[in-house]
Design a protein around this motif. Structure first.
Motif, mmCIF file in Angstrom:
data_model
loop_
_atom_site.group_PDB
_atom_site.id
_atom_site.type_symbol
_atom_site.label_atom_id
_atom_site.label_comp_id
_atom_site.label_asym_id
_atom_site.label_seq_id
_atom_site.Cartn_x
_atom_site.Cartn_y
_atom_site.Cartn_z
ATOM 1 N N ASP A 44 0.842 -1.194 0.000
ATOM 2 C CA ASP A 44 0.000 0.000 0.000
ATOM 3 C C ASP A 44 0.878 1.245 0.000
ATOM 4 N N HIS A 45 1.242 1.702 -1.188
ATOM 5 C CA HIS A 45 2.093 2.894 -1.326
ATOM 6 C C HIS A 45 1.425 4.092 -0.666
ATOM 7 N N GLY A 46 2.137 4.720 0.250
ATOM 8 C CA GLY A 46 1.620 5.893 0.940
ATOM 9 C C GLY A 46 0.719 5.580 2.113
ATOM 10 N N ALA A 47 0.539 4.292 2.429
ATOM 11 C CA ALA A 47 -0.316 3.885 3.547
ATOM 12 C C ALA A 47 -1.687 4.551 3.470
ATOM 13 N N LEU A 48 -2.279 4.553 2.272
ATOM 14 C CA LEU A 48 -3.598 5.169 2.089
ATOM 15 C C LEU A 48 -4.735 4.276 2.562
ATOM 16 N N ARG A 49 -4.468 2.968 2.664
ATOM 17 C CA ARG A 49 -5.531 2.006 3.037
ATOM 18 C C ARG A 49 -6.780 2.250 2.178
ATOM 19 N N PRO A 50 -6.671 2.103 0.854
ATOM 20 C CA PRO A 50 -7.791 2.450 -0.023
ATOM 21 C C PRO A 50 -8.899 1.402 -0.066
ATOM 22 N N GLN A 115 -4.066 4.423 -10.029
ATOM 23 C CA GLN A 115 -3.923 3.000 -10.362
ATOM 24 C C GLN A 115 -3.167 2.238 -9.274
ATOM 25 N N GLU A 116 -2.308 2.925 -8.526
ATOM 26 C CA GLU A 116 -1.625 2.257 -7.420
ATOM 27 C C GLU A 116 -2.592 2.006 -6.263
ATOM 28 N N GLN A 117 -3.532 2.909 -6.065
ATOM 29 C CA GLN A 117 -4.564 2.697 -5.050
ATOM 30 C C GLN A 117 -5.449 1.509 -5.439
ATOM 31 N N LEU A 118 -5.751 1.426 -6.735
ATOM 32 C CA LEU A 118 -6.558 0.319 -7.237
ATOM 33 C C LEU A 118 -5.822 -1.009 -7.076
ATOM 34 N N LEU A 119 -4.530 -1.017 -7.396
ATOM 35 C CA LEU A 119 -3.740 -2.240 -7.247
ATOM 36 C C LEU A 119 -3.651 -2.665 -5.786
ATOM 37 N N ALA A 120 -3.524 -1.702 -4.883
ATOM 38 C CA ALA A 120 -3.480 -2.033 -3.454
ATOM 39 C C ALA A 120 -4.784 -2.694 -3.020
ATOM 40 N N THR A 121 -5.911 -2.191 -3.520
ATOM 41 C CA THR A 121 -7.203 -2.785 -3.179
ATOM 42 C C THR A 121 -7.317 -4.191 -3.747
ATOM 43 N N GLY A 122 -6.839 -4.383 -4.974
ATOM 44 C CA GLY A 122 -6.839 -5.727 -5.559
ATOM 45 C C GLY A 122 -5.957 -6.686 -4.773
ATOM 46 N N ALA A 123 -4.814 -6.185 -4.296
ATOM 47 C CA ALA A 123 -3.929 -7.031 -3.487
ATOM 48 C C ALA A 123 -4.594 -7.404 -2.167
ATOM 49 N N ALA A 124 -5.329 -6.461 -1.573
ATOM 50 C CA ALA A 124 -6.050 -6.758 -0.334
ATOM 51 C C ALA A 124 -7.117 -7.823 -0.576
ATOM 52 N N ALA A 125 -7.820 -7.717 -1.707
ATOM 53 C CA ALA A 125 -8.835 -8.726 -2.040
ATOM 54 C C ALA A 125 -8.188 -10.095 -2.258
ATOM 55 N N MET A 126 -7.012 -10.107 -2.879
ATOM 56 C CA MET A 126 -6.315 -11.384 -3.074
ATOM 57 C C MET A 126 -5.903 -11.985 -1.737
ATOM 58 N N ASN A 127 -5.493 -11.141 -0.795
ATOM 59 C CA ASN A 127 -5.183 -11.654 0.541
ATOM 60 C C ASN A 127 -6.419 -12.281 1.182
ATOM 61 N N LEU A 128 -7.583 -11.662 0.975
ATOM 62 C CA LEU A 128 -8.828 -12.254 1.490
ATOM 63 C C LEU A 128 -9.047 -13.633 0.884
ATOM 64 N N LEU A 129 -8.916 -13.729 -0.433
ATOM 65 C CA LEU A 129 -9.147 -15.014 -1.111
ATOM 66 C C LEU A 129 -8.184 -16.078 -0.614
ATOM 67 N N ASN A 130 -6.910 -15.706 -0.455
ATOM 68 C CA ASN A 130 -5.930 -16.680 0.033
ATOM 69 C C ASN A 130 -6.226 -17.095 1.474
ATOM 70 N N ALA A 131 -6.610 -16.144 2.313
ATOM 71 C CA ALA A 131 -6.909 -16.471 3.708
ATOM 72 C C ALA A 131 -8.129 -17.379 3.809
#
Length: 197
Positions: A44-50, A115-131
C-alpha cells in the motif's frame, strides 16, 4: 472447519482456486476477523488504506438480490432474462457470506497515482481469497450482481463519487469437491531483461 492441509506454505497459494458454488457454513466470526485482518497486509504505497469491504449475510443477501436484479433490469441489460434472474437468486441464496470490495478514491492525493490505489485494493482482495482458502473455505470473486450499475454501488453505501466498486467475494463452504486446476507454466509469462537492446 479444518485448516487446509499443506505440504508447504506455498502449496496453499498454488492450490487456491475459485469456487463458485458454495453453501453454509461461512467462516466463524473469529475466522472472518483473521481473513479481514489478512487484507491489511496488502502492499500500500503511501499507507492510504484504499480498500473498503461491506459484509452482506443473512437476510441482507435477499435484499441485495432484490436491489441488484432490479437495478440491472432498469439499466436495460438484456442478459437479465427470467431464467438468469432465477439462477442468480438461487445461487445467492445458497451463499452464506458476500464481501463487497471497493476502492476509496483519494481525490486529494497527488503523490500516489490512482492506479496504485486500485492495485493495493486488488492485493487486499487477493489476501482475502488466500486467507479464505487457507482456512479451508471457498470463495469466488464475482463482478455480476450489478457491480457496474451505479444504483447498486450507492445502495451499498459506496457512492460513486468517492468509491470504485470492484465486485463481491462470495464466501462459504464448497458445495462439492473442488478439482485441482491446471495452471500454465510460469515460463510462458516471464522474460529476463539484461539491459537496453
Amino acid at each position: 472447519m479444518t485448516t487446509t492441509q499443506t505440504a508447504s506454505p506455498l502449496h496453499a497459494l498454488t492450490s487456491r482456486r475459485s469456487v463458485k458454488f458454495l453453501r453454509a457454513p461461512a467462516p466463524k466470526q473469529d475466522e472472518l476477523e483473521q481473513i479481514l485482518q489478512a487484507a491489511m497486509s496488502a502492499p500500500d504505497h503511501g499507507a492510504l488504506r484504499p480498500w473498503r469491504f461491506v459484509l452482506i449475510r443473512g437476510e441482507a443477501i435477499g435484499k441485495l438480490a432484490d436491489v441488484a436484479i432490479g437495478a440491472v433490469k432498469r439499466s436495460g441489460d438484456p442478459r437479465m432474462t427470467p431464467e438468469k434472474e432465477k439462477s442468480v437468486r438461487e445461487w445467492m441464496a445458497a451463499v452464506p457470506l458476500f464481501i463487497a470490495v471497493a476502492q476509496k478514491i483519494a481525490h486529494d492525493n497527488t503523490k500516489i497515482p490512482e492506479q496504485e490505489q486500485l492495485l493495493a485494493t486488488g492485493a487486499a482482495a487477493m489476501n482475502l481469497l488466500n486467507a479464505v482458502h487457507m482456512l479451508g473455505y471457498g470463495a469466488f470473486w464475482s463482478t455480476g450482481m450489478g457491480t457496474y450499475v451505479e444504483d447498486v454501488q450507492n445502495a451499498l453505501g459506496l457512492d460513486s463519487l468517492d468509491y470504485r466498486f470492484l465486485g463481491y467475494l462470495a464466501v462459504g463452504t464448497p458445495a462439492c469437491a473442488v478439482p485441482q486446476a491446471t495452471r500454465p507454466d510460469f515460463r510462458e509469462f516471464v522474460t529476463e531483461w539484461s539491459g537496453p537492446v
